[in-house]
Design an enzyme around this catalytic site. Structure first.
Site, short mmCIF file in Angstrom:
data_model
loop_
_atom_site.label_atom_id
_atom_site.label_comp_id
_atom_site.label_asym_id
_atom_site.label_seq_id
_atom_site.Cartn_x
_atom_site.Cartn_y
_atom_site.Cartn_z
N ASP A 1 4.13 -6.41 -8.50
CA ASP A 1 4.92 -5.22 -8.25
C ASP A 1 5.45 -5.28 -6.82
O ASP A 1 4.94 -6.04 -5.99
CB ASP A 1 4.03 -3.99 -8.44
CG ASP A 1 4.81 -2.68 -8.42
OD1 ASP A 1 6.03 -2.74 -8.67
OD2 ASP A 1 4.21 -1.64 -8.16
N ASP B 1 -0.02 -0.78 -10.37
CA ASP B 1 -0.79 0.38 -9.90
C ASP B 1 -0.64 1.60 -10.81
O ASP B 1 -1.41 2.54 -10.71
CB ASP B 1 -0.39 0.76 -8.47
CG ASP B 1 1.11 1.01 -8.33
OD1 ASP B 1 1.81 0.99 -9.36
OD2 ASP B 1 1.57 1.22 -7.20
N ASP C 1 1.64 0.13 -16.00
CA ASP C 1 1.27 -1.27 -15.84
C ASP C 1 0.05 -1.66 -16.67
O ASP C 1 -0.24 -2.84 -16.81
CB ASP C 1 0.97 -1.57 -14.36
CG ASP C 1 2.17 -1.33 -13.46
OD1 ASP C 1 3.26 -1.77 -13.84
OD2 ASP C 1 2.01 -0.72 -12.39
#
Length: 911
Positions: free
Chosen positions: A339, A644, A648
């Protein structure tokens, strides 16, 4: 399986809700602006069920515990325990049984922890919310919300169901956990195109997101499993956790070793009994000794210790391992999908550029620490010497509701991140914020709204008049300005074309752009409205904002490239922003970027071709992330995935190593992950990969030391059986060797430090078996040396007239000494062991050797041990010969190692 009833109202929608007008949505749900009646709500509750995520039937504790034993390696261990019992060694059997039970208990606990991921998602639905029923506002339990309900949204609320917004007043939603968007998203009520991506649906509010500021109202279009959050939960339930490379390799290894051991033992037993060289009873005991010597019963325990030590080392590097096999899997990682926000970047907005009509400035520093300066052409400047700058900075500070406070040694932002960045900029420029706000007190404010796209505050000026400080979208402020202010503080007609070019350049660099303006009003002006800002404002300039990369990330990315690890950014952020960050951190000089919309148009072959050359995937959804993970895995790549948000969680669970953020990650992400980063830092992943490679190297050292020694012992018995010779070592003595060396010597290899050049090698291939050609050759080569050493000293002792008990004692000591010297060689897989560092060894190795030495002295000279193992004392001369055999072994092994490396280096062109 218990599920909420199907939301039939939602299923009937012919097109996405975000593409419909609010009136159409209300009509579809047979609702109205006054809300449902209590009777309608009750009927819909009966029809659709509670607004709760479904629960799924899980395997009971007894079944989960039983399945921990369903593994061939465990069966081999159980067989070893039974054989030990047959031989009368109850202690060994108890040790092996304890290893089996410990491994089963660890797996049982870990599987129970993994199932908490769905529970964590369920907690994201707030217990209460406000709805409009019978034209009255009511507070109800969130699980009683039904399709068609009108829900109120206020700052701080968590959205209880998916809503199509009906009204929006300065409404901003924090959707980071669902979409990955780093900043609060402004909302409006206008219809959007059907193809609009999830992260861009600004007229929707989704379950689990927060109201950052403002107020709004929306009609419920989906509840329970039909919400976007519910679909993620359903997806998470269906995701299969892949087996780690180590587990796959150990399964193959166990099958091969078990089949080979049982086959050889059976053949040896049949051969010796059929030709009559050995009595049946003696042959049976010898074959049991053969099987026990070939089965490395201490190996699973040493492997577990090695993994556990890896967990401890990673914890010191801020990487918390939740599942033990993930330690080793990290060493095989060839792709890291990461990410952007908070992992590669600081997740702290920073003003990086200022633009006036005839001047441009850069700003140094990152985050909310007031450290940095304003530069022009690379030189630090004093803003007071540039008359156009103070007015721009003052407006940014006045038209602002954020504040920066000091917490310990750091500065913390409160309020909108971009407004906090403006406060930080003013502090860098040396402005006294308290004095500015005292000099120009705020009379009133016009909040930001998605419809007019700017914020304004009204202040008295020093000349007895008043003015409005304005900030907002550049295109909006350009439309209401007739003049611009230059760097000398002079007003002149605005150059629209020039400003559009400057703003386009900042946007192309991945920066978010805010514009600033002022407008004069009469002294008695007390209130302002949107109609006051249609024209005659003065454009002061604009600022570019970035979420700056973490300073250590570029170096970590470089380490990954050196280690042949492909790093891919997968983010919900905009393509331009993500691409610029990718360039800054060195992901690529010219990053290749694909958006979620482009992914949707790709079939699987096209995606397979694209992922090998793409650096950035932007504006992605949970489905995109999961599809990308599976696409890499189809190419036999071992993949680590960071995240996070709850969005996800499916990809984290499916990845070979799921990595969640410890500071800012959701509980759902942490529960679905294999590893949690305590510092949310990408460089910690790279450090963990280095530790993972070290762990795997140490595992291979353990196996590379255990197998040749075990097979060497087995070969000694096997040769004696086939040729009808006296056994050089008894089964009981072999058990002693296995017990003392596996614990005291094999365990020491788990403590080996990282070898030089570990991160210069490419990742190992995930399908590579443990018993590959190199290890098979190593086993055969060492087995011959052990065989020669054992039989050599045995027949020399008998030739010197020693009794067979003394000869066998010499053989046992010879085998142990050879294992000690071989331990020093196997410590260095990729280099020579005959160095000062190699000879001295680690503290663990020296302690292990000392323990074995004490054990062998007791085995040889203590009367009690002599009675149990049928041993005899040996002379100093025989002891010296045993020591020389050990030295000869390491010299021969190191010579073979050097020859083999030189051969392969020439073959691969690396020499």
């Amino acid at each position: 399986m218990s599920r909420a009833k199907k939301n039939t109202t939602t299923a009937a929608a012919p097109q996405p809700w975000h593409s419909m007008a609010p009136s159409t949505v209300l009509e579809r749900f047979k609702s109205n602006p006054h809300g449902l009646t209590d009777q309608e709500a009750a009927e819909r509750y009966q029809k659709n069920g509670p607004n709760r995520l479904p629960t799924y039937k899980r395997r009971g504790p007894a079944i989960r515990l039983f399945l921990q034993f369903h593994n061939l390696l465990i069966y081999v261990l159980i067989g070893a325990a039974l054989l030990s019992l047959v031989l009368g060694h109850g202690i060994d059997a108890l040790v092996i049984a304890a290893v089996v039970l410990l491994n089963a208990l660890i797996g049982f606990i870990q599987e129970g922890q993994a199932e908490k991921a769905l529970d964590a998602i369920r907690t994201m639905i707030d217990p209460h919310c406000s709805v409009l029923r019978d034209n009255c506002r009511h507070s109800i339990a969130a699980d009683h919300v039904v399709p068609g309900d009108i829900v109120f949204l206020d700052a701080g609320d968590r959205v209880p169901a998916d809503l199509r917004l009906l009204s929006s007043h300065a409404l901003h939603m924090d959707e980071a956990a669902l979409t990955g968007e780093s900043l609060p998203v402004e909302k409006h009520t206008g219809s959007l195109a059907q193809s609009t991506a999830l992260a861009d649906r600004s007229n929707m509010a989704y379950t689990g997101s927060y109201v950052a500021s403002g107020q709004g109202m929306g009609v419920v279009v989906a509840t329970a499993q039909n919400t976007q959050l519910g679909q993620i939960g359903t997806m998470l339930q269906k995701v299969e956790v892949p087996k780690t490379p180590l587990i796959i390799q150990m399964d193959q290894f166990a099958r091969t070793l078990a089949l080979l051991t049982l086959s050889v033992a059976a053949i040896a037993f049949l051969y010796t009994t059929l030709i009559g060289t050995t009595p049946v009873a003696d042959a049976f005991m010898a074959v049991i000794g053969l099987a026990v010597s070939a089965i490395p019963e201490g190996l699973p325990a040493v492997l577990s210790i090695t993994l556990a030590l890896g967990v401890q080392r990673m914890a010191k590097r801020h990487a918390i391992i939740r599942r033990l096999p993930a330690v080793e899997t990290l060493g095989a990682v060839s792709v890291i999908c990461t990410d952007k926000t908070g992992t590669l970047t600081r997740n702290e907005m920073t003003v990086s550029a200022l633009a006036l009509s005839d001047a441009a400035y850069d700003v140094t520093g990152a985050g909310y620490e007031p450290e940095g300066a304003i530069l022009q052409d690379g030189q630090t400047i004093d803003p007071a010497g540039h008359p156009g700058l103070p007015a721009l900075l003052e407006v940014a500070a006045l038209c602002n509701d954020a504040r920066i406070r000091k917490s310990g040694s750091t500065h913390v932002a409160e309020g909108d991140p971009m407004e906090a960045a403006l406060i930080t900029l003013a502090m860098k420029a040396g402005q006294d914020l308290a004095q500015i706000r005292h000099q120009f007190p705020r009379r009133t404010a016009l909040p930001f709204d998605a419809r007019h796209r700017f914020m304004a505050t009204l202040h008295p000026d020093a000349q007895g008049q008043c003015f409005a400080a304005i900030k907002g979208a550049p295109e909006k402020l350009l439309a209401i300005c007739t003049k611009e202010r230059n760097a000398q503080g002079e007003d002149r007609p605005i150059d629209l074309a020039g400003w559009h070019k400057k703003i386009g350049q900042l946007a192309a660099q991945g920066q978010r752009v805010l514009a600033f303006a002022v407008k004069s009003f009469p002294a008695d002006k007390q209130e302002i409205s949107v109609q006051d800002f249609e024209t005659d404002a003065v454009f002061l300039g604009c600022m570019g904002f970035i979420d700056p990369p973490r300073k250590e990330v570029a170096s970590a990315i470089k380490d990954c490239h050196t280690a042949s690890i492909h790093v891919v950014m997968i983010t919900g952020d905009h393509a331009a922003t993500a691409t610029e960050i990718a360039r800054q951190i060195g992901l690529s000089n010219t990053p290749e970027t694909i958006t979620g919309a482009e992914l949707d148009r790709m079939d699987d072959p096209a995606l397979a071709a694209a992922i090998t050359k793409t650096d950035v995937f932007a504006r992605t959804t949970p489905e995109h992330k999961l599809r990308l993970v599976e696409a890499f895995q189809k190419q036999k790549r071992v993949l680590a995935m960071t995240g996070d948000g709850v969005n996800d969680a499916p990809a984290l669970k499916r990845a070979d190593v799921g990595v969640a953020m410890g500071k800012k990650g959701t509980e759902a992400a942490k529960q679905a992950a294999d590893m949690v980063l305590a510092d949310d830092n990408f460089s910690s992943i790279v450090a963990a990969v280095r530790e993972g490679r070290t762990v795997y190297d140490n595992l291979m050292k353990v196996i590379g030391w255990t197998l040749p020694t075990s097979i060497g012992e087995a070969m000694t018995i096997l040769i004696a059986l086939f040729f009808g010779l006296a056994l050089p070592v008894t089964p009981v003595q072999i058990l002693w060797i296995n017990m003392i060396t596996a614990v005291a010597l094999g365990t020491t290899l788990a403590f080996e430090p990282t070898e030089p050049g570990t991160m210069s090698r490419p990742p190992r291939k995930s399908g590579r078996p443990i018993l590959d050609g190199a290890l098979i050759w190593q086993v055969l080569f060492l087995s011959v040396l052990f065989l020669a050493g054992a039989f050599g000293v045995f027949y020399k002792a008998q030739a010197n007239g020693l009794p067979i008990e003394a000869a066998r004692t010499i053989v046992v000591n010879t085998l142990v000494v050879m294992e000690i010297f071989y331990l020093f060689s196997v410590r260095y897989i990729h280099g020579s062991s005959i160095t000062l560092r190699g000879v001295i060894g680690t503290k663990a190795v020296l302690i292990g050797v000392a323990l074995v030495a004490v054990g062998q002295l007791a085995f040889t000279y203590l009367p009690a041990m002599q009675a149990v193992f049928d041993t005899r004392p040996i002379s100093l001369v025989d002891g010296a010969i045993i020591l020389l055999i050990g030295i000869a072994l390491i010299v021969i092994v190191e010579m073979e190692k050097k020859i083999r490396r030189t051969f392969f280096a020439r073959k691969t062109g690396k020499i």
